[in-house]
Design an enzyme around this catalytic site. Structure first.
Site, PDB file in Angstrom:
ATOM      1  N   SER A 260       6.886  -1.153   3.995  1.00 36.20           N
ATOM      2  CA  SER A 260       7.362  -0.870   5.343  1.00 36.20           C
ATOM      3  C   SER A 260       6.531  -1.616   6.401  1.00 36.20           C
ATOM      4  CB  SER A 260       7.366   0.643   5.582  1.00 36.20           C
ATOM      5  OG  SER A 260       8.069   0.976   6.750  1.00 36.20           O
ATOM      6  N   ASP A 310      10.426  -2.478   0.987  1.00 36.30           N
ATOM      7  CA  ASP A 310      11.098  -1.925   2.165  1.00 36.30           C
ATOM      8  C   ASP A 310      10.512  -2.492   3.461  1.00 36.30           C
ATOM      9  OD1 ASP A 310      13.335  -0.506   1.622  1.00 36.30           O
ATOM     10  OD2 ASP A 310      12.477   1.467   1.902  1.00 36.30           O
ATOM     11  N   HIS A 387      13.506   5.629   1.437  1.00 32.25           N
ATOM     12  CA  HIS A 387      12.290   4.959   1.898  1.00 32.25           C
ATOM     13  C   HIS A 387      11.051   5.576   1.259  1.00 32.25           C
ATOM     14  CE1 HIS A 387      10.212   2.265   4.606  1.00 32.25           C
ATOM     15  NE2 HIS A 387       9.550   3.238   5.192  1.00 32.25           N
TER      16      HIS A 387
END
Length: 509
Positions: A260, A310, A387
């Site tokens: 992320s 991600d 996620h």
């Protein structure tokens, strides 16, 4: 809520599946003992240490206790996570029951165990640095990095003090040790001048920390005496057991990975090192300016493995770093390597977030005009993943991620991620242990008949080569079918405290 009653009294991690037992050491080194490749940002003036956890192969007879998943001071961390996750709706009930249980969750890695002698041809363990995302910490990805360690890697998990963790602490050594708190910074997720400036400032701290960690690894391997002021290491030996066992000096030897915001950090880190303008570029405000004489500049090459889980692309779109964004990933500077050492794995949620997906493709794609025979990147997503599925939360609390996010088979999703990472590393010449036949979902007879040595199936672009594992191209996606017409966005996909409550409420409607 009846599903809360199905709560396992103490959530636990599954065992690592590699051939090696895993050890772990908590590390916090005073900045004054390290050489920063780039000047410290002004916002880091009160950060007197840099912190990270090391996961590594340890002796098979190690019997040291496992490390607590919630670090000390535990009450502070649990309270910070409750605030971060937005303790309302489902989560308010969750946190009314779980705090005492969380204190006893442990990572199945042996604390301060002695490192195993490297089993590689150069007698050094390969090294990876893994950067956490928003809401993460040095412990929050323990299962994926511990799994890599169980296959013969030393993995460094930084604890970023940029305000992206629910809370973090700085131990200041001195006559009377002080504990400085670094609180979570609530920043919006939609693009604006203020948001870009705030994320740029966080990235300045993160990249500076990564540069310090690189220097720390060089010094640790060279047996330079460094202070370790981490709380759980004070009564144990130093870091000298790693001396001359880390493959960190050869250019391109260190792998860089993140999840992320951590993946975005690694993109900016790698590019900031590799692309340094000879003169001032109009509008470009670099976040990290390593000296040309720094060993870090020699470390990053087109052969450097880069793993992006991600990838959250908003921070990369800052106008201040547009010059950097317009450059391809360094791997494409090699006509033969190309994207073969670049792996991007999305969750199902991020695949359905169209704007972020298209920007991810832009970042990892071959540059315009590249040789058509040059390899492109590896780009995949596992179906029915969230996620959270690439962090510890999915595997520790599968009932929660299933109820709130619709994620399925969290342990298998993590194994798919690990399998792909390991195979990309193998293909790049990194010596890691074979993936187990069970993880490859083959029985022994089938494996023997195929003469399986590695795990090439996990990187196959053929449909259904691996169940629920979808290969993507960097070409634009076709228009989604009817059930996907509502484009996903930050409210659905990014796990942030300020939007998680909305996600929970939406799931309960």
């Amino acid at each position: 809520m009846t599903w809360l009653h199905q709560l396992n009294p103490t959530p636990a991690f599954p065992p690592y599946t590699g051939r090696y037992k895993v050890g772990t050491v908590d590390v916090e080194i005073p900045v004054a003992e390290l050489d920063s490749p780039s000047p410290a940002p002004s916002s880091a003036s009160d950060l007197s240490t840099v912190a990270f956890r090391i996961f590594y192969p340890c002796h098979p007879d190690s019997q040291q206790r496992n490390v607590r998943w919630i670090p000390s001071p535990q009450r502070e961390y649990v309270g910070a996570y409750a605030r971060f996750l937005g303790a309302n709706g489902a989560f308010s009930q969750f946190f009314s029951l779980i705090p005492q249980i969380l204190y006893y969750v442990s990572i199945p890695a042996h604390q301060n165990a002695h490192v195993l002698e490297p089993q590689t041809s150069n007698r050094r363990w390969p090294v990876m640095i893994f950067s956490h995302g928003l809401g993460g910490s040095r412990n929050a990805y323990s299962h994926i990095v511990g799994s890599l360690a169980s296959h013969g890697m030393v993995v460094i998990a930084p604890d970023h003090r940029d305000g992206s963790s629910p809370i973090s602490f700085v131990h200041t050594p001195g006559e009377k040790e002080e504990l400085k708190r670094v609180e979570y910074k609530k920043i919006a997720h939609k693009a604006s001048t203020e948001v870009y400036e705030s994320r740029d400032e966080q990235l300045r701290i993160r990249l500076w920390e990564l540069g310090l960690i690189h220097d720390a690894l060089l010094k640790i391997d060279e047996r330079v005496a460094l202070s370790n002021v981490a709380e759980d290491h004070k009564k144990h030996g130093g870091l000298t057991m790693f001396a001359h066992k880390l493959n960190v000096h050869e250019p391109g030897s260190i792998s860089f990975a993140g999840h992320s915001f951590g993946a975005a950090s690694m993109v900016q880190f790698i590019k900031s090192i590799y692309y340094r303008p000879d003169s001032q570029e109009p509008g470009y405000k670099p976040l990290f300016t390593p000296s040309s004489s720094s060993p870090l500049v020699r470390q990053v090459t087109p052969t450097t493995p880069v793993i992006l889980l991600d990838l959250w692309t908003l921070p990369i779109q800052s106008p201040a770093t547009a010059w950097l964004r317009n450059h391809p990933m360094p791997c494409y500077d090699s006509p033969t390597t190309g994207g073969s050492n670049l792996l991007s794995i999305l969750s199902d949620a991020f695949f359905k977030w169209k704007a972020n997906l298209e920007e991810t493709k832009h970042i990892v794609a071959k540059p315009a005009g590249a040789d058509p025979n040059q390899p492109g990147p590896h780009l995949f997503y596992p179906i029915a993943s969230a996620h959270l599925s690439q962090s510890d939360f999915g595997v520790l609390f599968p009932w929660l991620t299933t109820k709130v996010f619709g994620a399925k088979e969290p342990e298998r999703v993590l194994k798919l991620n690990v399998r792909a990472i390991l195979q990309v590393l193998r293909n790049g010449g990194v010596e890691v242990a074979d993936t187990s036949i069970r993880d490859m979902e083959l029985d022994e007879e089938d494996a023997a008949s195929r003469k399986v040595l590695h795990d090439e199936r996990i990187l196959s672009r053929k449909k259904d080569s691996v169940r629920g594992w979808v290969s993507l191209t960097t070409e634009p996606e076709p228009e989604p079918e009817a059930d996907l017409t509502r484009e996903k966005g930050p409210v659905d996909a990014v796990v942030e405290g300020e939007v998680l409550g909305e996600t929970v409420q939406e799931s309960q409607r």
